[in-house]
Structures are given as C-alpha cells and as structure tokens.
Write an enzyme that holds these catalytic residues in place. Structure first.
Site, short mmCIF file in Angstrom:
data_model
loop_
_atom_site.label_atom_id
_atom_site.label_comp_id
_atom_site.label_asym_id
_atom_site.label_seq_id
_atom_site.Cartn_x
_atom_site.Cartn_y
_atom_site.Cartn_z
N HIS A 88 0.85 -1.05 -0.10
CA HIS A 88 0.03 0.02 -0.16
C HIS A 88 0.86 1.23 -0.19
CE1 HIS A 88 -2.52 -2.87 2.58
NE2 HIS A 88 -3.23 -2.93 1.22
N HIS A 90 0.90 4.81 2.08
CA HIS A 90 0.49 5.06 3.45
C HIS A 90 0.69 6.86 3.25
CE1 HIS A 90 -0.14 1.63 5.92
NE2 HIS A 90 0.20 1.14 4.62
N HIS A 106 -3.64 4.28 5.18
CA HIS A 106 -3.61 4.44 3.90
C HIS A 106 -3.79 5.68 3.05
CE1 HIS A 106 -4.51 -0.28 3.49
NE2 HIS A 106 -3.40 -0.03 4.21
N HIS A 114 -11.68 1.01 2.17
CA HIS A 114 -10.44 0.12 1.79
C HIS A 114 -10.88 -0.98 0.74
CE1 HIS A 114 -6.92 -2.42 1.64
NE2 HIS A 114 -7.51 -3.44 1.77
N HIS A 123 -9.19 2.95 -1.65
CA HIS A 123 -8.36 4.11 -1.23
C HIS A 123 -7.27 4.13 -2.41
CE1 HIS A 123 -8.46 2.68 3.15
NE2 HIS A 123 -9.59 3.34 2.73
N ASP A 126 -4.57 1.77 -2.26
CA ASP A 126 -4.57 0.38 -2.25
C ASP A 126 -4.14 -0.17 -3.52
OD1 ASP A 126 -6.16 0.48 -0.07
OD2 ASP A 126 -8.03 0.10 -1.02
N HIS A 164 3.38 -5.17 3.97
CA HIS A 164 2.65 -5.98 5.24
C HIS A 164 2.88 -7.29 5.38
CE1 HIS A 164 -0.14 -2.33 6.30
NE2 HIS A 164 0.29 -2.33 5.22
N ARG A 181 3.34 -4.53 9.68
CA ARG A 181 4.14 -3.60 8.71
C ARG A 181 5.68 -4.07 8.56
NH1 ARG A 181 1.49 2.61 9.18
NH2 ARG A 181 -0.61 1.69 9.23
#
Length: 190
Positions: A88, A90, A106, A114, A123, A126, A164, A181
């Site tokens: 993702h 962020h 995100h 999401h 998002h 994403d 992640h 993460r």
C-alpha cells in the site's frame, strides 16, 4: 491466487486501450500546435522510495512514474518473507522502525472504504498484493489509475510505501486484514 490473476487481468485490460491510444490520432495540421489537455498531469514526473525492513536493512527500491493514464509503479525487492504480502501507499512520509506506524493509514484523500473489491472502495493507496518467491525476492510493475498522481504524494506530510506481513483480502476496512508492517520506504522526488 485466482483473485490475484483476475485483478492483474482486469488492470491490464483497463490500461491497454488507454496506452494504445496515447499516441494515436491524426497529427496536427501543418503550422498548428498540437492540442493540449489541461487536466493531464505533467509527463515524466517521477518519485522513488528506498525500502527498508524493521531492522533498517535495505530490501530494494520502488519507482513511481506519472503517465497520462495513471502511475506506473515498479519495484525490485529482496530479503522478504516468501508468500503473499499486502502493498500500500500510506499517508505520511515517515518510516520509523520497527512497526512503521509513523507512516499513518492508507493514502485516502477521497475518504473511500478500503479494498479493490469493496463496493464503496478503494483508497488511492490500495494496490495489488505482491507475491514474494521462496528466495525472498519479488519484481513487479503495477499500473494504478484510480486518481493517484505523483504530485498528490507530496502533500504537507509526504507519503510512504509499506509492505505488510500478510496478504490484503481486498475488502476488509480499513486495511484489508493485512497484518503488521514489515518494510517501509519514504516516497521522495527524483
């Protein structure tokens, strides 16, 4: 694995006609300037992120390149755990180990739910899951055309790319049940 293949096919199907038409059309008449689209982002606007794991070890680089149709995101990473991992963008340009929580949530300027498969999503940050091989490496090209621009990543607090521990389920709000993460990189202008 089927969802990943379907998402990849859908993204390519959506992107190919636009890419094919990018340089199509009739050339301008002699002596006239070509038409310009004022909504088109500047060409060749690029950014990069040097990604590090929670121990501060370098795991590779990710580049982001603006095109007329969206952002082309390329990466080559190593020393990651094998398997599927959520990937993702962020909302904050900070990557403080070990948990990388300083990167915030995100990147989601449109305040949507999401998930690539969510009815009220997705998002801007994403992205599809990454599949890391048994040797800990992954190389990828992802095309994002959901309104994300390189310029938007440089708001007042910047942005970061995050990998992640688990795969994104593409619908659970707010993070896709992606787990902790494990790697992070601040997005920087090139």
């Amino acid at each position: 694995m089927k969802i990943r293949a379907l998402l990849t096919a859908a993204a390519l199907t959506a992107a190919l006609p636009a890419l094919a038409q990018e340089n199509a059309g009739t050339p301008p008449a002699k002596g006239t300037a070509p038409a310009t689209d004022k909504k088109t982002p500047p060409k060749h606007q690029t950014a990069k992120a040097q990604v590090k794991d929670s121990q501060g070890k370098d795991v590779g680089d990710i580049t982001l390149e603006q095109t007329k149709q969206g952002i082309l995101i390329k990466g080559k990473l190593s020393n990651l755990p094998p398997g599927q991992h959520a990937f993702h963008i962020h909302e904050v340009g900070k990557c403080e180990a070990p948990g990388f929580t300083t990167a915030g949530g995100h990147f989601n300027p449109t305040k949507k739910a999401h998930g690539l498969l969510a009815p009220k999503g997705k998002h801007h940050g994403d992205l599809p899951n990454l599949y890391v091989a048994k040797d800990g490496t992954v190389q990828f090209d992802i095309f994002s055309q959901n309104g994300l621009t390189v310029k938007s990543l440089f708001d007042k607090d910047g942005s970061a790319v995050v990998i992640h521990a688990q795969e994104d389920d593409y619908h659970t709000d707010p993070t896709g049940d992606a787990g902790g993460r494990i790697a992070c990189g601040v997005v920087e202008k090139t």
